[in-house]
Design an enzyme around this catalytic site. Sequence first.
Site, mmCIF file in Angstrom:
data_model
loop_
_atom_site.group_PDB
_atom_site.id
_atom_site.type_symbol
_atom_site.label_atom_id
_atom_site.label_comp_id
_atom_site.label_asym_id
_atom_site.label_seq_id
_atom_site.Cartn_x
_atom_site.Cartn_y
_atom_site.Cartn_z
ATOM 1 N N ASP A 61 0.848 -1.210 0.000
ATOM 2 C CA ASP A 61 0.000 0.000 0.000
ATOM 3 C C ASP A 61 0.880 1.256 0.000
ATOM 4 O O ASP A 61 0.388 2.378 -0.125
ATOM 5 C CB ASP A 61 -1.012 0.000 1.142
ATOM 6 C CG ASP A 61 -0.373 -0.079 2.512
ATOM 7 O OD1 ASP A 61 0.870 -0.219 2.599
ATOM 8 O OD2 ASP A 61 -1.121 0.003 3.511
ATOM 9 N N SER A 62 2.220 1.065 0.062
ATOM 10 C CA SER A 62 3.150 2.177 -0.173
ATOM 11 C C SER A 62 2.916 2.778 -1.558
ATOM 12 O O SER A 62 3.340 3.899 -1.825
ATOM 13 C CB SER A 62 4.597 1.696 -0.038
ATOM 14 O OG SER A 62 4.813 0.539 -0.827
ATOM 15 N N ASP A 76 -1.262 -5.981 -0.475
ATOM 16 C CA ASP A 76 -1.572 -5.385 0.833
ATOM 17 C C ASP A 76 -3.057 -5.081 0.979
ATOM 18 O O ASP A 76 -3.693 -4.568 0.057
ATOM 19 C CB ASP A 76 -0.825 -4.047 0.954
ATOM 20 C CG ASP A 76 0.293 -4.087 1.974
ATOM 21 O OD1 ASP A 76 0.286 -4.991 2.837
ATOM 22 O OD2 ASP A 76 1.170 -3.218 1.900
ATOM 23 N N LYS A 78 -1.571 -9.289 2.640
ATOM 24 C CA LYS A 78 -0.795 -8.885 3.824
ATOM 25 C C LYS A 78 -1.603 -7.874 4.614
ATOM 26 O O LYS A 78 -2.304 -7.041 4.010
ATOM 27 C CB LYS A 78 0.554 -8.283 3.419
ATOM 28 C CG LYS A 78 1.349 -7.728 4.613
ATOM 29 C CD LYS A 78 2.786 -7.422 4.279
ATOM 30 C CE LYS A 78 3.021 -6.056 3.676
ATOM 31 N NZ LYS A 78 2.565 -4.910 4.497
ATOM 32 N N GLU A 122 -1.480 -5.410 8.491
ATOM 33 C CA GLU A 122 -0.636 -4.909 9.584
ATOM 34 C C GLU A 122 -1.277 -5.177 10.945
ATOM 35 O O GLU A 122 -2.469 -4.938 11.122
ATOM 36 C CB GLU A 122 -0.416 -3.393 9.407
ATOM 37 C CG GLU A 122 0.360 -3.060 8.154
ATOM 38 C CD GLU A 122 0.660 -1.569 7.994
ATOM 39 O OE1 GLU A 122 0.420 -0.788 8.950
ATOM 40 O OE2 GLU A 122 1.136 -1.185 6.920
ATOM 41 N N GLU A 181 9.181 -4.621 10.364
ATOM 42 C CA GLU A 181 9.641 -3.323 9.848
ATOM 43 C C GLU A 181 10.096 -2.408 10.986
ATOM 44 O O GLU A 181 9.432 -2.306 12.027
ATOM 45 C CB GLU A 181 8.496 -2.632 9.072
ATOM 46 C CG GLU A 181 8.902 -1.240 8.577
ATOM 47 C CD GLU A 181 7.978 -0.647 7.531
ATOM 48 O OE1 GLU A 181 6.993 -1.305 7.131
ATOM 49 O OE2 GLU A 181 8.254 0.503 7.119
HETATM 50 O O1 KIV Z 1 3.548 -1.189 1.654
HETATM 51 C C1 KIV Z 1 4.703 -1.627 1.605
HETATM 52 O O2 KIV Z 1 5.476 -1.344 0.677
HETATM 53 C C2 KIV Z 1 5.142 -2.499 2.689
HETATM 54 C C3 KIV Z 1 6.593 -2.882 2.714
HETATM 55 C C4 KIV Z 1 7.388 -1.704 3.121
HETATM 56 C C5 KIV Z 1 6.846 -4.046 3.579
HETATM 57 O O3 KIV Z 1 4.382 -2.868 3.494
#
Ligand code: KIV
Length: 280
Positions: free
Chosen positions: A51-52, A90, A120, A122, A189
């Site tokens: 989600d970055s 994500d 994924k 969090e 992280e």
């Molecule tokens: O969103 C992302 O890019 C991440 C990585 C930094 C692990 O969660």
Amino acid sequence: MATELPTTDIRISTEAIRRRKGGTPIVCLTAYTYPIARLLDDHVDLLLVGDSVAMVLHGHKTTLGASLEMMIAHGQAVMRGSARACVVVDMPAGTYEDSAAQAVASARRMIDETGCQAVKLEGGVDMARQIAAIVAAGIPVMGHIGLLPQSVEKDGGYKIKGRTEKAVATLVRDALAVEGAGAFSVVIEGTIETVAADITRRIAIPTIGIGASGDCDGQILVIDDMVGLTVDRVPKFVKEYADLRSVVSHAAERYAAEVRSRTFPGPGHVFSATKRGDDA
Ligand code: KIV
């Protein structure tokens, strides 16, 4: 150069990633687009559609700018551009925290609409119910503990975790909760190095480090950080393996000069009436 995409399905499975615990380090990178997935697929074990993407490609201040639709669109692009890597997408903030039912519905949409291998999310102890429910629905989950970008506003910034005994105990509890809930791997992280190394020894699923420890079972970086394309702040834990900022900016400078001097387009970039057929 990217090779041709194989036509057979030879993707690395989440089970294969799980079995790499303690073995050759697992190579992971984020990817958000078709061309980058094509270029990375031969070199990595796992591509994360993080989600970055909301920050890196869409210019949002935090990852809270990501939506389910945004993640699905980028997940589809990365699936089209890869044939070998395990692809994980994500779950964006606001799509899984409220209840196990909400988490399963969002994860199901992600899998059905992208064809990715896993999702994924969090959180540790607080998200164990959601992880267990998604896994029970037959969808593999990658956990994410330590510095949680979706919580930066709540946390008051990007803060390294594990500096106090209490914080270390919380991280260990989170790692054990994610493992116990059935995740196939976990991203750690932004933690103190020794804490990530200790967690890696204590749990049976692979740990994927980012700003964590070289002792983790694998490493991940944001692709734009890794190739030197990030135009805003580059975190301390990033190693830039290329300087694409300079490459892009020099190319744009030369292009602008050639357009202004009418050097581009030259004879090789226009269509003459003398040739027959479509010579595009
Ligand atoms: O969103 C992302 O890019 C991440 C990585 C930094 C692990 O969660």
